[in-house]
Design an enzyme around this catalytic site. Structure first.
Site, PDB file in Angstrom:
ATOM      1  CG  HIS A 259      19.742  45.368  42.399  1.00  0.00           C
ATOM      2  ND1 HIS A 259      19.339  44.644  41.648  1.00  0.00           N
ATOM      3  CD2 HIS A 259      18.671  46.341  42.753  1.00  0.00           C
ATOM      4  CE1 HIS A 259      18.280  44.646  40.973  1.00  0.00           C
ATOM      5  NE2 HIS A 259      17.583  45.664  41.752  1.00  0.00           N
TER       6      HIS A 259
ATOM      7  CE1 TYR B  93      25.257  40.089  37.055  1.00  0.00           C
ATOM      8  CE2 TYR B  93      26.380  39.448  34.765  1.00  0.00           C
ATOM      9  CZ  TYR B  93      25.753  40.408  35.840  1.00  0.00           C
ATOM     10  OH  TYR B  93      26.106  41.773  35.624  1.00  0.00           O
TER      11      TYR B  93
ATOM     12  N   PRO C  78      30.033  43.246  27.842  1.00  0.00           N
ATOM     13  CG  PRO C  78      27.945  43.355  27.212  1.00  0.00           C
ATOM     14  CD  PRO C  78      29.312  43.056  26.626  1.00  0.00           C
TER      15      PRO C  78
ATOM     16  CE  LYS D  80      33.233  47.080  37.148  1.00  0.00           C
ATOM     17  NZ  LYS D  80      31.944  47.367  37.975  1.00  0.00           N
TER      18      LYS D  80
ATOM     19  CE1 TYR E  35      28.048  42.808  38.171  1.00  0.00           C
ATOM     20  CE2 TYR E  35      26.791  44.006  39.826  1.00  0.00           C
ATOM     21  CZ  TYR E  35      26.940  43.543  38.645  1.00  0.00           C
ATOM     22  OH  TYR E  35      25.738  43.526  37.666  1.00  0.00           O
TER      23      TYR E  35
HETATM   24  P1  RFL Z   1      28.134  56.300  23.538  1.00  0.00           P
HETATM   25  O1  RFL Z   1      26.993  55.846  24.518  1.00  0.00           O
HETATM   26  O2  RFL Z   1      28.319  55.212  22.334  1.00  0.00           O
HETATM   27  O3  RFL Z   1      28.052  57.748  22.921  1.00  0.00           O
HETATM   28  C1  RFL Z   1      28.593  58.084  21.844  1.00  0.00           C
HETATM   29  C2  RFL Z   1      27.756  58.911  20.998  1.00  0.00           C
HETATM   30  O4  RFL Z   1      28.614  59.762  19.932  1.00  0.00           O
HETATM   31  C3  RFL Z   1      27.756  59.725  18.788  1.00  0.00           C
HETATM   32  N1  RFL Z   1      28.681  59.668  17.536  1.00  0.00           N
HETATM   33  C4  RFL Z   1      28.712  60.849  16.834  1.00  0.00           C
HETATM   34  N2  RFL Z   1      28.411  62.219  16.915  1.00  0.00           N
HETATM   35  C5  RFL Z   1      28.735  62.884  15.851  1.00  0.00           C
HETATM   36  N3  RFL Z   1      29.513  62.722  14.952  1.00  0.00           N
HETATM   37  C6  RFL Z   1      30.103  61.459  14.707  1.00  0.00           C
HETATM   38  N4  RFL Z   1      30.850  61.125  13.919  1.00  0.00           N
HETATM   39  C7  RFL Z   1      29.720  60.532  15.909  1.00  0.00           C
HETATM   40  N5  RFL Z   1      29.841  59.200  15.913  1.00  0.00           N
HETATM   41  C8  RFL Z   1      29.376  58.803  17.140  1.00  0.00           C
HETATM   42  C9  RFL Z   1      26.845  58.663  19.058  1.00  0.00           C
HETATM   43  O5  RFL Z   1      25.713  58.657  18.251  1.00  0.00           O
HETATM   44  C10 RFL Z   1      26.468  58.772  20.419  1.00  0.00           C
HETATM   45  O6  RFL Z   1      25.469  59.370  20.887  1.00  0.00           O
HETATM   46  O7  RFL Z   1      29.638  56.312  24.348  1.00  0.00           O
HETATM   47  P2  RFL Z   1      29.968  56.900  25.602  1.00  0.00           P
HETATM   48  O8  RFL Z   1      29.275  58.141  25.949  1.00  0.00           O
HETATM   49  O9  RFL Z   1      31.325  56.847  25.751  1.00  0.00           O
HETATM   50  O10 RFL Z   1      29.110  55.739  26.735  1.00  0.00           O
HETATM   51  C11 RFL Z   1      29.557  54.512  26.773  1.00  0.00           C
HETATM   52  C12 RFL Z   1      28.300  53.342  27.014  1.00  0.00           C
HETATM   53  O11 RFL Z   1      27.358  53.944  26.187  1.00  0.00           O
HETATM   54  C13 RFL Z   1      28.919  52.282  26.963  1.00  0.00           C
HETATM   55  O12 RFL Z   1      30.023  52.073  27.519  1.00  0.00           O
HETATM   56  C14 RFL Z   1      27.808  51.245  27.990  1.00  0.00           C
HETATM   57  O13 RFL Z   1      26.514  51.442  27.225  1.00  0.00           O
HETATM   58  C15 RFL Z   1      28.372  49.940  27.923  1.00  0.00           C
HETATM   59  N6  RFL Z   1      27.382  48.797  28.441  1.00  0.00           N
HETATM   60  C16 RFL Z   1      27.236  48.779  29.960  1.00  0.00           C
HETATM   61  N7  RFL Z   1      27.886  49.577  30.711  1.00  0.00           N
HETATM   62  C17 RFL Z   1      27.876  49.592  31.922  1.00  0.00           C
HETATM   63  O14 RFL Z   1      28.432  50.462  32.866  1.00  0.00           O
HETATM   64  N8  RFL Z   1      26.820  48.774  32.702  1.00  0.00           N
HETATM   65  C18 RFL Z   1      26.244  48.065  31.762  1.00  0.00           C
HETATM   66  O15 RFL Z   1      25.264  47.279  32.422  1.00  0.00           O
HETATM   67  C19 RFL Z   1      26.293  47.830  30.374  1.00  0.00           C
HETATM   68  N9  RFL Z   1      25.545  47.132  29.670  1.00  0.00           N
HETATM   69  C20 RFL Z   1      26.374  48.161  27.722  1.00  0.00           C
HETATM   70  C21 RFL Z   1      25.382  47.278  28.123  1.00  0.00           C
HETATM   71  C22 RFL Z   1      26.621  48.276  26.289  1.00  0.00           C
HETATM   72  C23 RFL Z   1      25.639  47.591  25.547  1.00  0.00           C
HETATM   73  N10 RFL Z   1      25.762  47.832  24.282  1.00  0.00           N
HETATM   74  C24 RFL Z   1      24.582  47.897  23.368  1.00  0.00           C
HETATM   75  C25 RFL Z   1      26.915  47.874  23.405  1.00  0.00           C
HETATM   76  C26 RFL Z   1      24.632  46.471  27.620  1.00  0.00           C
HETATM   77  C27 RFL Z   1      24.825  46.431  26.139  1.00  0.00           C
HETATM   78  C28 RFL Z   1      23.872  45.541  25.424  1.00  0.00           C
HETATM   79  C1  PHB Z   2      21.605  45.716  31.909  1.00  0.00           C
HETATM   80  O1  PHB Z   2      20.704  45.605  32.744  1.00  0.00           O
HETATM   81  O2  PHB Z   2      21.468  46.135  30.937  1.00  0.00           O
HETATM   82  C2  PHB Z   2      22.887  44.900  32.080  1.00  0.00           C
HETATM   83  C3  PHB Z   2      23.127  44.494  33.537  1.00  0.00           C
HETATM   84  C4  PHB Z   2      24.296  43.840  33.983  1.00  0.00           C
HETATM   85  C5  PHB Z   2      25.194  43.684  32.999  1.00  0.00           C
HETATM   86  C6  PHB Z   2      25.049  44.266  31.574  1.00  0.00           C
HETATM   87  C7  PHB Z   2      23.838  44.805  31.304  1.00  0.00           C
HETATM   88  O3  PHB Z   2      26.383  43.057  33.278  1.00  0.00           O
END
Ligand code: RFL
Ligand code: PHB
Length: 387
Positions: free
Chosen positions: A72, A196, A288, A292, A380
């Site tokens: 994109h 957005y 989110p 990032k 971004y």
């Molecule tokens: P994770 O992915 O949470 O992985 C941690 C892992 O540790 C496990 N765990 C354990 N394992 C053993 N013993 C324990 N006691 C444990 N406790 C936990 C968990 O089961 C899991 O598998 O962390 P990590 O690897 O640091 O990754 C971070 C990302 O997942 C997170 O920052 C992103 O998902 C945030 N995020 C977004 N980031 C972006 O860069 N771009 C995005 O577009 C974006 N959109 C989002 C998001 C996060 C969202 N949610 C649901 C929080 C959109 C959403 C809705």
């Molecule tokens: C997503 O596609 O999950 C998404 C995209 C942009 C954001 C957050 C999440 O800022």
């Protein structure tokens, strides 16, 4: 049992770290409390910075990402009855984002680890960190794993950060008075680029995963439960918040997943204690809106890999000692950008007319001044990674 690096968590941070260490000839064991199926299905982020894509490709795990990821070159800010494109190709030439689901990255990393004979254990119970200060070891399900170093990649609710003695870590937090309801739907995206949208009813985001699957988010009250959001209500609200410009129609379809995410900023300083190093969401989370979180996890892991490679090569601790300092600059830049995007686009206190006017003034500025738009665009797509 012993290994060089004991890694807690098989999210993007833990899996990528294990893979990058393997490429440097360093052994690791990954301990994950959930099942493989669960972590491969967990719907989360979707936007990868250029540096994240480059890191995955250079590590040999970018094949499917390059084939299936959607490149994109802009996003739309929609408010006040009009859409305004932020054109990356003009403002930050040569840099773009790739839309590719986080769980696809996780699947690719798990496949690569297992193919290389890596030790990734799922459904591991009661992981605990011992003696993180000097001679660290992990226990789980009645077993003991001695490690030179422990990497806490267990997300925001993990066990590694709480294993640091009280008073060592300082934390910084910001809670927002709303949450995001995230939806995955089996329907072609109604737009080619992410939208957005700021409306008086609240924020909405139109994102996507593939040409057949769309991803949406709605700003909802902080205590909202999924039960309050039957499918018809979700589509009605998405239409009300997105069909605000002439000629735009939102196509609806089957909703295949929904979940509510709290909105919070959080940083721990430092991101290390003794021989324990925290990476990704275990050390910091962002709302989110700036997309990032996953990208910051990748940036941390790159820094940690270099530091561990130097340590295991010649015992040098210089880079390990500087790990937090090297990561936190980028972490705080992302905190600020995520706070700024969140503040710009969400509905806050309905009585605060002054705040509303400020928001609209800044939106007008960002969509009319190349200088302001470039600030948004360069953050971004991701500021350059070190090294
Ligand atoms: P994770 O992915 O949470 O992985 C941690 C892992 O540790 C496990 N765990 C354990 N394992 C053993 N013993 C324990 N006691 C444990 N406790 C936990 C968990 O089961 C899991 O598998 O962390 P990590 O690897 O640091 O990754 C971070 C990302 O997942 C997170 O920052 C992103 O998902 C945030 N995020 C977004 N980031 C972006 O860069 N771009 C995005 O577009 C974006 N959109 C989002 C998001 C996060 C969202 N949610 C649901 C929080 C959109 C959403 C809705
Ligand atoms: C997503 O596609 O999950 C998404 C995209 C942009 C954001 C957050 C999440 O800022």
């Amino acid at each position: 049992m012993r290994t060089q690096v004991g890694i807690i968590g098989a999210g993007p941070a833990g899996l990528l770290l294990s893979h990058l260490l393997h490429l440097r000839g360093i052994s690791s064991v990954v301990l994950e409390k959930r099942s493989r199926d669960y972590v491969e299905r967990r719907v989360r982020a979707g936007v990868l910075e250029q540096g994240t894509v480059d890191t995955l490709v250079a590590a040999g795990v970018g094949g499917r990402l390059l084939r299936e990821g959607l490149s994109h070159h802009g996003i739309e800010l929609r408010y006040g009855g009009a859409g305004h494109r932020i054109p990356f190709e003009k403002l930050v030439p040569g840099r773009a984002i790739t839309v590719y689901g986080q769980q696809e990255v996780v699947k690719d990393l798990i496949a690569a680890r297992l193919e290389a004979g890596g030790d990734v254990r799922f459904e591991v119970e009661d992981v605990a960190v011992h003696s993180p200060g000097d001679r660290p070891y992990l226990t789980f399900g009645g077993e003991r794993l001695d490690c030179d170093v422990i990497a806490g990649c267990d997300g925001f609710h993990g066990v590694s950060r709480p294993s640091v003695p009280p008073g060592v870590l300082r934390t910084y937090e910001r809670d927002y008075p709303f949450a995001w309801l995230g939806i995955l739907a089996r329907v072609a995206p109604s737009s080619e680029e992410l939208i957005y949208a700021r409306t008086e009813r609240g924020f909405a985001l139109h994102s996507m995963r593939t040409p057949e699957i769309s991803r949406f988010y709605l700003q909802v009250p902080p205590d909202a439960g999924e039960a309050e959001w039957p499918d018809e209500r979700i589509w009605a609200e998405l239409k009300a918040r997105l069909e605000t410009v002439p000629g735009f129609t939102l196509t609806t379809g089957e909703i295949i997943e929904k979940g509510v995410t709290p909105m919070r900023g959080f940083v721990t300083e430092p991101m290390q204690y003794g021989r324990l190093y925290l990476a990704g969401d275990a050390a910091h989370i962002v709302p989110p809106t700036g997309a990032k979180g996953l990208n910051l996890a990748v940036a941390d892991v790159r820094v940690l890999t270099e530091a561990l490679a130097a340590f295991f090569r010649d015992g040098s601790t210089e880079l390990l000692d500087g790990y937090s300092g090297a990561c936190l600059k980028r972490v705080w830049r992302a905190q600020h950008f995520s706070w700024w995007m969140t503040t710009l686009l969400h509905t806050f206190d309905s009585d605060d007319d002054y705040g509303r006017k400020l928001q609209l003034s800044y939106l007008d500025y960002v969509t009319s001044s190349d200088a302001a738009a470039t600030t948004l665009a360069e953050n971004y797509v991701g500021l350059p990674l070190e090294g």
